[in-house]
Design a protein around this motif. Structure first.
Motif, short mmCIF file in Angstrom:
data_model
loop_
_atom_site.label_atom_id
_atom_site.label_comp_id
_atom_site.label_asym_id
_atom_site.label_seq_id
_atom_site.Cartn_x
_atom_site.Cartn_y
_atom_site.Cartn_z
N ILE A 157 0.68 -1.26 0.35
CA ILE A 157 0.04 -0.05 -0.15
C ILE A 157 1.05 1.12 0.03
CG2 ILE A 157 -1.90 -0.91 1.03
CD1 ILE A 157 -0.54 0.38 3.80
N PRO A 158 0.38 2.15 -0.65
CA PRO A 158 1.19 3.64 -0.34
C PRO A 158 1.66 3.82 0.55
CG PRO A 158 -0.91 4.07 -1.77
CD PRO A 158 -1.26 2.66 -1.26
N SER A 159 2.04 5.09 1.06
CA SER A 159 2.47 5.61 2.62
C SER A 159 1.60 7.12 2.30
CB SER A 159 3.58 6.07 2.95
OG SER A 159 4.30 6.85 3.42
N ILE A 160 0.58 7.08 2.83
CA ILE A 160 -0.78 7.88 2.85
C ILE A 160 -1.39 8.09 4.92
CG2 ILE A 160 -1.41 7.71 0.67
CD1 ILE A 160 -4.22 5.93 1.54
N GLY A 220 -1.99 9.03 7.90
CA GLY A 220 -1.81 10.50 8.37
C GLY A 220 -2.75 11.66 7.52
N THR A 221 -3.20 11.12 6.49
CA THR A 221 -3.42 12.55 5.20
C THR A 221 -5.75 12.51 5.60
OG1 THR A 221 -4.63 10.81 4.41
CG2 THR A 221 -2.27 11.54 3.76
N LEU A 222 -5.60 11.87 7.10
CA LEU A 222 -6.41 11.69 7.04
C LEU A 222 -7.66 13.73 7.85
CD1 LEU A 222 -8.98 8.64 8.31
CD2 LEU A 222 -9.32 10.06 5.89
N THR A 223 -8.83 14.35 6.76
CA THR A 223 -9.28 15.54 8.01
C THR A 223 -10.23 14.68 9.08
OG1 THR A 223 -10.38 15.89 6.00
CG2 THR A 223 -8.23 17.13 5.54
N ARG A 224 -10.86 16.51 9.64
CA ARG A 224 -11.23 15.98 10.15
C ARG A 224 -13.07 15.67 9.26
NH1 ARG A 224 -11.12 20.53 14.94
NH2 ARG A 224 -9.49 19.68 16.04
N ALA A 225 -13.02 16.40 8.29
CA ALA A 225 -13.92 16.27 7.69
C ALA A 225 -13.91 15.04 7.29
CB ALA A 225 -14.00 17.78 6.54
N GLN A 226 -13.25 14.40 6.40
CA GLN A 226 -13.21 12.94 6.30
C GLN A 226 -13.27 12.00 7.17
OE1 GLN A 226 -9.23 13.53 4.74
NE2 GLN A 226 -9.96 13.64 2.34
N VAL A 227 -13.54 12.23 8.45
CA VAL A 227 -13.64 11.32 9.79
C VAL A 227 -14.58 11.44 9.42
CG1 VAL A 227 -12.97 11.29 11.58
CG2 VAL A 227 -11.00 11.32 10.42
N ALA A 228 -15.29 12.49 9.56
CA ALA A 228 -17.31 12.57 10.06
C ALA A 228 -17.36 12.00 8.71
CB ALA A 228 -17.25 14.02 9.79
N SER A 229 -17.13 12.03 7.43
CA SER A 229 -18.10 11.60 6.40
C SER A 229 -17.80 9.85 6.74
CB SER A 229 -17.15 12.01 5.30
OG SER A 229 -15.78 11.23 4.89
N MET A 230 -16.49 9.38 6.57
CA MET A 230 -16.33 8.48 7.21
C MET A 230 -18.25 7.54 8.39
SD MET A 230 -12.66 7.65 6.50
CE MET A 230 -12.34 5.40 6.29
N LEU A 255 -5.22 5.15 7.42
CA LEU A 255 -5.16 5.97 7.10
C LEU A 255 -4.85 6.96 8.15
CD1 LEU A 255 -7.83 6.51 4.56
CD2 LEU A 255 -5.35 5.75 4.18
N ALA A 256 -5.22 6.99 9.20
CA ALA A 256 -5.04 7.59 11.17
C ALA A 256 -3.39 7.22 10.96
CB ALA A 256 -5.55 7.34 11.69
N PRO A 257 -2.58 8.77 11.46
CA PRO A 257 -1.05 8.34 11.98
C PRO A 257 -1.08 7.84 13.52
CG PRO A 257 -2.18 10.58 12.46
CD PRO A 257 -3.85 9.94 11.68
N PRO A 258 0.18 6.84 13.75
CA PRO A 258 -0.35 6.28 15.00
C PRO A 258 -1.06 6.52 16.34
CG PRO A 258 1.66 5.60 12.79
CD PRO A 258 0.85 6.87 12.88
N PRO A 269 -9.75 9.09 1.20
CA PRO A 269 -8.56 8.69 0.31
C PRO A 269 -8.73 7.56 -0.77
CG PRO A 269 -8.11 10.68 2.29
CD PRO A 269 -9.43 9.88 2.75
N SER A 270 -8.02 8.19 -1.61
CA SER A 270 -8.24 6.57 -2.47
C SER A 270 -6.41 6.12 -2.12
CB SER A 270 -7.90 6.89 -3.69
OG SER A 270 -7.66 5.54 -4.75
N GLU A 271 -5.84 4.06 -1.34
CA GLU A 271 -4.59 3.93 -1.34
C GLU A 271 -4.47 3.90 -2.56
OE1 GLU A 271 -5.60 1.08 2.31
OE2 GLU A 271 -7.33 0.83 0.93
#
Length: 396
Positions: free
Chosen positions: A4-7, A9-19, A129-132, A189-191
């Motif tokens: 998988i690509p190294s992505i 830590g890219t999640l924003t609050r809006a993206q988390v809320a949408s999920m 997608l979340a940072p550790p 985001p796409s992986e």
């Protein structure tokens, strides 16, 4: 091996809320039919027992999807998989809303369950997608959406069916599924390209995850025990509210609001799990669960104590689940869809056993026997967590 690509830590609050919205909207479809079975039976001119098969088929479809569809998340881009599942879910719900016969309802309900497996693709995707350092918090927010969907589905279905008929809830949910597909396409985001083993080898390796990680075995056992408490409690609570306090169906449904209040605590649990060692966090959350079961025993004489017990039990179960998921998703990002399948399968097995034991306890000695069972399961979970906390090999 899957890559998988190294992505992260890219999640924003809006993206988390949408999920979170996506998981709640999707998982609710497994529970919409439960409070409207009487209306379905009358409309289709069948018995209540025949209509009662509908939610069973939805759950069976979900189980099949969990085994055969969710692991695909380790093979293909999970964003595309979610969009495809939501699109198919929309079609299945539309079919359910217009199904002219009981057989057609059965088929559509089963397919709805299969497609609802999208939930178990979204949650591990969010963890990847979340940072550790924020994984626990992100997972808790997405999981809160799942819990809210589960707990509010019965209330929403009852209100919609009372106003517009039982088919309306499935028509509205079909629109919601289409909306989730569009929301996922726009916000998540796409992986990118993922290269994994052939499908059959992927399925075979799912069971092997159990043997790979001692942590997975430990937290799966905790998940089974705590969800067993949850299911035993909610299965028999209806009997207690109706028999001891004379509640009608509407009042029992509104009791679910107390559970939704408990779900609001999950984000706080997620933040704490990012700061504390998960094994220590679980000692706290399982202690809360045990207190809740003791309050349930005292609630035999007070509906207010029973409402408080409902909130406390839900907080204990949900906070334990959040901490466990944070551990599970940190094990191997390349295999976390398969790892998630193992964990969730064990989790729901515990729930099924809890439901069965709860009913048997009620038949044995009513609410008193149920509360003994709840306290026993909670105490066993606390002992398991205590042993895990003292075991230096427990992966935190």
């Amino acid at each position: 091996m899957s890559t998988i690509p190294s992505i992260a830590g890219t999640l924003t609050r809006a993206q988390v809320a949408s999920m979170a919205v996506a998981t709640g909207t999707t998982v609710a479809n497994l529970y919409y039919s439960q409070p409207i079975l009487g209306d379905m039976a009358a409309s289709l001119h069948v018995t209540g027992a025949q209509a009662g098969v509908v939610p069973i088929l939805s759950q069976a479809g979900f189980a099949i999807g969990l085994v055969f569809v969710a692991p695909l998340g380790d093979l293909i881009d999970r964003k595309r998989l979610v969009i495809a599942l939501e699109a198919m879910l929309c079609v299945a719900l539309l079919a359910l809303g217009v199904a002219p016969t009981l057989l057609a309802v059965y088929v559509a309900a089963f397919l709805t369950g299969v497609c609802a497996t999208a939930v178990q693709v979204i949650v591990p995707l969010a963890a990847t997608l979340a940072p550790p350092e924020r994984r626990g918090h992100v997972v808790s927010q997405v999981f809160t959406g799942t819990l809210t969907g589960i707990l509010s589905a019965r209330i929403v279905a009852g209100l919609v069916a009372a106003s517009w008929g039982w088919r309306a809830i499935f028509d509205l949910s079909a629109v919601a599924a289409a909306g989730v597909a569009c929301l996922t396409a726009a916000m998540v985001p796409s992986e990118g390209v993922r290269h994994g083993p052939p499908y059959l080898r992927l399925l075979a390796s799912t069971a092997a995850q159990w043997g790979r990680f001692a942590t997975l075995r430990r937290v799966s056992l905790l998940g089974a025990l705590t969800f067993g408490v949850f299911c035993a409690y909610w299965t028999t609570l209806t009997f207690e509210l109706r028999g001891a306090f004379g509640f009608d169906t509407r009042q029992i449904g509104l009791f679910g609001i107390a559970a939704v209040l408990g779900a609001a605590v999950s984000p706080l649990a997620g933040k704490l799990s990012d700061r504390l060692k998960p094994s220590r966090m679980q000692l706290v959350t399982l202690g809360v669960l045990l207190v809740g079961t003791l309050l349930a025993a005292a609630g035999a004489s007070s509906v207010w104590l029973l409402a408080l017990a409902t909130v406390v039990i839900d907080v204990g179960v949900q906070a334990t689940q959040v901490s466990s998921l944070a551990q599970v998703y940190a094990l191997d990002p390349l295999a976390n869809s398969r790892i998630n399948t193992v964990y969730i399968a064990t989790f729901f097995t515990g729930g099924a056993l809890g439901t069965t034991l709860g009913i048997q306890a009620w038949r044995l000695d009513g609410w008193t026997a149920v509360c003994v069972l709840l306290c026993l399961l909670s105490a066993i979970a606390l002992v398991v967590a205590w042993r895990n906390a003292g075991d230096r090999s427990a992966a935190d």
